[in-house]
Design a protein around this motif. Structure first.
Motif, PDB file in Angstrom:
ATOM      1  N   UNK A 184       0.961 -23.797   2.061  1.00 21.95           N
ATOM      2  CA  UNK A 184       0.876 -22.755   0.886  1.00 21.95           C
ATOM      3  C   UNK A 184      -0.324 -21.756   1.413  1.00 21.95           C
ATOM      4  N   UNK A 185      -1.347 -22.417   1.933  1.00 19.26           N
ATOM      5  CA  UNK A 185      -2.418 -21.326   2.807  1.00 19.26           C
ATOM      6  C   UNK A 185      -1.774 -20.343   3.798  1.00 19.26           C
ATOM      7  N   UNK A 186      -0.739 -20.959   4.430  1.00 20.71           N
ATOM      8  CA  UNK A 186       0.007 -20.184   5.496  1.00 20.71           C
ATOM      9  C   UNK A 186       0.813 -18.981   4.808  1.00 20.71           C
ATOM     10  N   UNK A 187       1.585 -19.467   3.798  1.00 25.63           N
ATOM     11  CA  UNK A 187       2.211 -18.406   3.147  1.00 25.63           C
ATOM     12  C   UNK A 187       1.363 -17.437   2.310  1.00 25.63           C
ATOM     13  N   UNK A 188       0.352 -17.884   1.778  1.00 23.69           N
ATOM     14  CA  UNK A 188      -0.661 -16.844   1.099  1.00 23.69           C
ATOM     15  C   UNK A 188      -0.998 -15.884   2.175  1.00 23.69           C
ATOM     16  N   UNK A 189      -1.597 -16.361   3.297  1.00 24.08           N
ATOM     17  CA  UNK A 189      -2.019 -15.662   4.465  1.00 24.08           C
ATOM     18  C   UNK A 189      -0.880 -14.619   4.896  1.00 24.08           C
ATOM     19  N   UNK A 190       0.385 -14.978   4.919  1.00 23.14           N
ATOM     20  CA  UNK A 190       1.642 -14.415   5.333  1.00 23.14           C
ATOM     21  C   UNK A 190       1.877 -13.235   4.343  1.00 23.14           C
ATOM     22  N   UNK A 191       1.699 -13.614   3.069  1.00 24.39           N
ATOM     23  CA  UNK A 191       1.978 -12.466   2.074  1.00 24.39           C
ATOM     24  C   UNK A 191       0.957 -11.271   1.884  1.00 24.39           C
ATOM     25  N   UNK A 192      -0.275 -11.759   2.295  1.00 20.72           N
ATOM     26  CA  UNK A 192      -1.495 -10.834   2.379  1.00 20.72           C
ATOM     27  C   UNK A 192      -1.062  -9.761   3.658  1.00 20.72           C
ATOM     28  N   UNK A 193      -0.873 -10.502   4.799  1.00 18.78           N
ATOM     29  CA  UNK A 193      -0.713  -9.673   5.794  1.00 18.78           C
ATOM     30  C   UNK A 193       0.707  -8.615   5.798  1.00 18.78           C
ATOM     31  N   UNK A 194       1.624  -9.097   4.913  1.00 18.64           N
ATOM     32  CA  UNK A 194       2.581  -8.222   4.733  1.00 18.64           C
ATOM     33  C   UNK A 194       2.018  -6.990   4.113  1.00 18.64           C
ATOM     34  N   UNK A 195       1.261  -7.154   2.894  1.00 19.65           N
ATOM     35  CA  UNK A 195       0.835  -6.056   2.122  1.00 19.65           C
ATOM     36  C   UNK A 195      -0.083  -5.139   2.956  1.00 19.65           C
ATOM     37  N   UNK A 196      -1.034  -5.884   3.558  1.00 17.55           N
ATOM     38  CA  UNK A 196      -2.223  -5.260   3.985  1.00 17.55           C
ATOM     39  C   UNK A 196      -1.966  -4.610   5.558  1.00 17.55           C
ATOM     40  N   UNK A 197      -1.093  -5.137   6.123  1.00 16.91           N
ATOM     41  CA  UNK A 197      -1.099  -4.504   7.687  1.00 16.91           C
ATOM     42  C   UNK A 197       0.259  -4.084   7.668  1.00 16.91           C
ATOM     43  N   UNK A 198       0.474  -3.497   8.946  1.00 17.32           N
ATOM     44  CA  UNK A 198       1.784  -3.279   9.305  1.00 17.32           C
ATOM     45  C   UNK A 198       2.182  -3.870  10.518  1.00 17.32           C
ATOM     46  N   UNK A 199       1.977  -4.994  10.777  1.00 17.42           N
ATOM     47  CA  UNK A 199       2.242  -6.142  11.932  1.00 17.42           C
ATOM     48  C   UNK A 199       3.679  -6.490  11.716  1.00 17.42           C
ATOM     49  N   UNK A 200       4.443  -6.669  12.811  1.00 16.41           N
ATOM     50  CA  UNK A 200       5.973  -7.047  12.681  1.00 16.41           C
ATOM     51  C   UNK A 200       5.753  -8.609  11.926  1.00 16.41           C
TER      52      UNK A 200
END
Lengths: 287, 287
Positions: free
Chosen positions: A232-248
């Motif tokens: 859950x913690x990993x997925x929350x981080x992933x969703x934040x990165x998808x929104x906040x950054x343009x990392x691949x």
């Protein structure tokens, strides 16, 4: 020492203006070491007050009740509250930091940040709002108060520290409020690629308890296993990165500690109902 | 790449609602890496925007002018401003973090924190407010933005980051704004007993320049020597400790790096016109 200090002394009403050096000051802040009962009187205020205990222990005599105080105890005192402090044992000190400000600010805070709230300063209960800061939070709030020393006592600095404290308290998700501090600490701090890469072991290290004990406590309070908690913690981080950054997406996948992209896709879609790419596309760039 | 990008492309007006996921959101925050001119268009907004450069370099095309951007460049963009970005050299990236929020918040910020201000978002100049964050400040603001990821996008969190940024900028005393960054950094960070105890050497270490160079620069910008600068910082800390704590004056004297109390008294009285004890007595305790 008398147990009914509140009955034997006259009720004193403290006025904010007597603490302010100047009418332009928006608040007063002080850190005091209480080492004897001298000068402690049962009192109410014409202002709102927030205090926390940095060190030591004692008793908060509040509206006729007695509440134990320990490091990290935080209280939001309404103008109508009557209170004073007692030391726990002879020879024991207590270091209190408090912030006092005009009660009009309470209306402002409620309107802008907590519309309709009946918590915090707006509680109608006999005992005012109180919570227990985790050690990391206590250090953060204390460091913040230290930084305020010597800064202008204006609305910018009042709101700066109050929002910080409100945020700290509300960021404890409500479900966290009754779980053990060591677990809240681990949940709050398991939040970076470095930690995710070390998997469940890192969570165990943060919690400082055995995996069995952690699993039992997670089941009891959050109805989930250690593995589920970590994912859950990993997925929350992933969703934040998808929104906040343009990392691949591939980078985000590895940053979250997932070993391969298809597995990440599967887990993500199971949790959010859409793929990482769809999730990313829903977010608009500012440019 | 054309130099008059602003004349060859139509003016686009960006709308905040297209970035918000939900009408309850109070702001949008994003970090973007600009690595090509694709998608960069000259635009204005129906909202206020704050951005800073985290890495890389480029050019801010703003109201027809061109302003170079480097790590730490921060701008406060008014709704009426027209702007876009250009990359410096081919192959050079630029990482921008920006925060967008409704222009109504500007009235609120001005009224509560900067009554009558014509700086920041309320400047009437052609080029909007801009400043250069020192490396430590840039890290602080960037870490704060990272912490905001995944937090609710409500007024509490908008004001949390905006007040932090306003505070960071206003805490640079106006006289610091034009001094070299290494000196501003040393002045800001020479502020703890550990540092005071190591005397002027510690200031020199923070500045990372030779004592001669520091002395010359201090004389030029602040009209004071290195020793005077160090003593001022110590006395400021002392006055704050006298107000904020109830540490004995002797402890405060040593914490400030003064070797003996009579000397501390003399220097303090010379600077503040009253003795440390008188200074302390003027402060009222909250209890």
């Amino acid at each position: 020492m008398s147990n009914d200090i509140q009955n034997t002394e006259p009720l004193k009403r403290l006025l904010l203006d007597s603490f302010l050096l100047d009418s332009r000051e928006a608040f007063h802040i002080a850190r005091t070491t209480i080492s004897s009962q001298n000068g402690l009187v049962y009192h109410c205020h014409n202002y709102a007050e927030l205090f926390w205990i940095k060190q030591g222990a004692g008793i908060h005599v509040i509206n006729g009740a007695e509440v134990p105080l320990q490091p990290g105890s935080l209280f939001m005192i309404r103008p109508s509250d009557m209170h004073t402090f007692k030391l726990g044992k002879p020879g024991m000190n207590m270091v209190i930091t408090n912030i006092a400000f005009r009660k009009e600010n309470l209306d402002f805070f409620r309107k802008r940040y907590f519309p309709g709230s009946d918590s915090f300063f707006w509680s109608n209960k006999k005992i005012p709002f109180t919570c227990q800061l985790a050690p990391g939070q206590l250090n953060e709030v204390s460091a913040l108060a230290d930084r305020l020393i010597g800064q202008p006592r204006d609305f910018l600095h009042l709101d700066f520290i109050m929002l910080h404290i409100f945020r700290l308290i509300t960021s404890l998700r409500s479900e966290y409020l009754h779980i053990p501090h060591w677990l809240a600490y681990a949940l709050e701090n398991y939040n970076s690629p470095e930690r995710f890469k070390r998997g469940t072991e890192e969570f165990v290290a943060l919690a400082g308890r055995s995996p069995d004990h952690i699993n039992r406590t997670l089941k009891k309070f959050l109805k989930q296993t250690l593995t589920e908690t970590v994912n859950k913690a990993r997925l929350r981080f992933a969703s934040q990165q998808l929104i906040m950054t343009n990392s691949p997406i591939k980078t985000i996948c590895y940053d979250c500690g997932f070993d391969n992209v298809p597995y990440f896709h599967r887990v993500f879609k199971k949790h959010y109902g859409i793929t990482p790419l769809e999730y990313q596309k829903r977010n608009h760039k500012i440019f």
